[in-house]
Structures are given as C-alpha cells and as structure tokens.
Motif scaffolding. Structure first.
Motif, PDB file in Angstrom:
ATOM      1  N   GLU A   5      62.615  61.161  49.825  1.00 61.66           N
ATOM      2  CA  GLU A   5      62.922  60.156  50.851  1.00 61.66           C
ATOM      3  C   GLU A   5      62.217  60.411  52.179  1.00 61.66           C
ATOM      4  N   ILE A   9      58.207  55.450  50.613  1.00 64.20           N
ATOM      5  CA  ILE A   9      58.963  54.204  50.601  1.00 64.20           C
ATOM      6  C   ILE A   9      58.491  53.469  49.353  1.00 64.20           C
ATOM      7  N   CYS A  10      59.318  52.616  48.806  1.00 67.73           N
ATOM      8  CA  CYS A  10      58.955  51.864  47.613  1.00 67.73           C
ATOM      9  C   CYS A  10      58.731  50.409  48.013  1.00 67.73           C
ATOM     10  N   ASP A  12      58.927  47.837  46.361  1.00 67.01           N
ATOM     11  CA  ASP A  12      59.957  46.960  45.790  1.00 67.01           C
ATOM     12  C   ASP A  12      61.185  46.843  46.695  1.00 67.01           C
ATOM     13  N   ASN A  13      61.391  47.834  47.564  1.00 65.83           N
ATOM     14  CA  ASN A  13      62.545  47.830  48.467  1.00 65.83           C
ATOM     15  C   ASN A  13      62.227  47.210  49.832  1.00 65.83           C
ATOM     16  N   LEU A  14      61.043  46.628  49.956  1.00 62.02           N
ATOM     17  CA  LEU A  14      60.629  46.011  51.223  1.00 62.02           C
ATOM     18  C   LEU A  14      60.504  44.501  51.014  1.00 62.02           C
ATOM     19  N   THR A 148      55.848  50.147  41.755  1.00 63.00           N
ATOM     20  CA  THR A 148      56.383  50.236  40.399  1.00 63.00           C
ATOM     21  C   THR A 148      55.556  49.322  39.504  1.00 63.00           C
TER      22      THR A 148
END
Length: 185
Positions: A5, A9-10, A12-14, A148
């Motif tokens: 963490e 950062i991913c 997909d989470n933005l 991903t």
C-alpha cells in the motif's frame, strides 16, 4: 500477493482515471499518487515487486524528491519550479512483469537498449559518469500504478500506453525528455 500500500495504487480503484470519452485524467492519477509514500530505490526489495499474475504490469514513476541531482548538473540554470511534482522518469511495462522491468533500469550492462535506462540517461546528463549515476538513482523514490489484466489484454496494454503518455505530458520528467520520442518539449 497483496500489493504494498505504500508503493502501489490500482487503476481499477480510481474511478476518475479515465473520463467519459476514455481519455486519461492525469490530475486524478496525480492526486491518487500523492496518497502513497513510495519506496526509495535503495530500500527496494525484489519481493516488494511481487504481485498477482493478473496485476503484474503497469506504469511506474521514479521521483527525485529533492531535485538535488538536477541542481548539481545544471546549477542555477535548471528550472526547479515543477508545479506537478518532482517526477524524474515515467515508465511502463505491458509485456514483462514489474518484477523484471524495474530492476532492469539498474542493470550494469550498457549495450542492450532496454536495460539501465535511468542510469544511462543520468550518465548522459552527467557527461558519461555511469558510477555516479547509480548513486544518484538509488535515492529516487518508486511508485507504481498497477493494471489488472482482464479478458482483453490488448485493451489493458493500450490503457497502459495512454497513462504513460498522459503522465509524461503532465509531469514532464527530465529523464523522459532525453529520449524525446513521445514527450512534448
């Protein structure tokens, strides 16, 4: 493996990373990157780069936190007013894993074009002093944007290229400018 963490950062989470037309929102990605610390290269372990098989590619940024290297090379002529941050280099990997790609920037071989990119570019600025370039780059801080890979690997690859290009345009990192292929000077 769960991503670190402090390092990643991913994408997909933005939810704001891409707008309605599919264009990259570099400002949103920048703000997300500001929420993580990153890891200094001289403290980075290969195991920090182990991610699951479906999220082992992406875009990575090396930060020169103090811009101390550029001060030493360009003295007072270097413009240190960098409104979008202190990014020295933005890179990507869409075929090789991050576990392979990140360390290759620091490989001591000089002949292969894709190896030791960061060290070679610092040496170019530093009149060929490769040894000093390793020391300078070891103080950089690494941050990674994971992608991903879903069913459509080609679409993910295209998005990786788009994000890299958008971030190069946004940050204007000094080590990408040497290449000059896609960066607007």
């Amino acid at each position: 493996m769960i991503p670190n963490e402090h390092l990643t950062i991913c994408i997909d989470n933005l939810p704001n990373a891409f707008d309605e037309q599919g264009m990259v929102n570099a400002e949103a990605i920048h703000h997300a990157l500001e929420t993580i610390q990153g890891i200094p290269v001289n403290e980075l372990k290969i195991t920090d780069l182990f991610f699951s098989a479906d999220s082992c590619t992406g875009v990575y940024l090396f930060y020169d936190k103090d811009l101390c290297y550029m001060h030493s090379i360009f003295d007072k002529s270097f413009n240190t007013d960098k409104p979008n941050g202190d990014v020295a280099y933005v890179g990507k990997t869409s075929g090789r894993s991050l576990t392979e790609r990140i360390p290759s920037h620091f490989a001591p071989r000089q002949k292969e074009d894709y190896l030791n990119t960061i060290v070679k570019r610092i040496a170019e600025l530093n009149k060929g002093k490769l040894k000093d370039s390793f020391a300078v780059s070891s103080n950089f801080i690494l941050k990674i944007i994971l992608f991903t890979v879903h069913d459509n690997a080609e679409e993910v690859k295209e998005r990786i290229y788009m994000v890299e290009d958008a971030l190069i345009d946004y940050y204007k990192p000094y080590l990408n400018k040497i290449r000059g292929l896609r960066t607007k000077l």
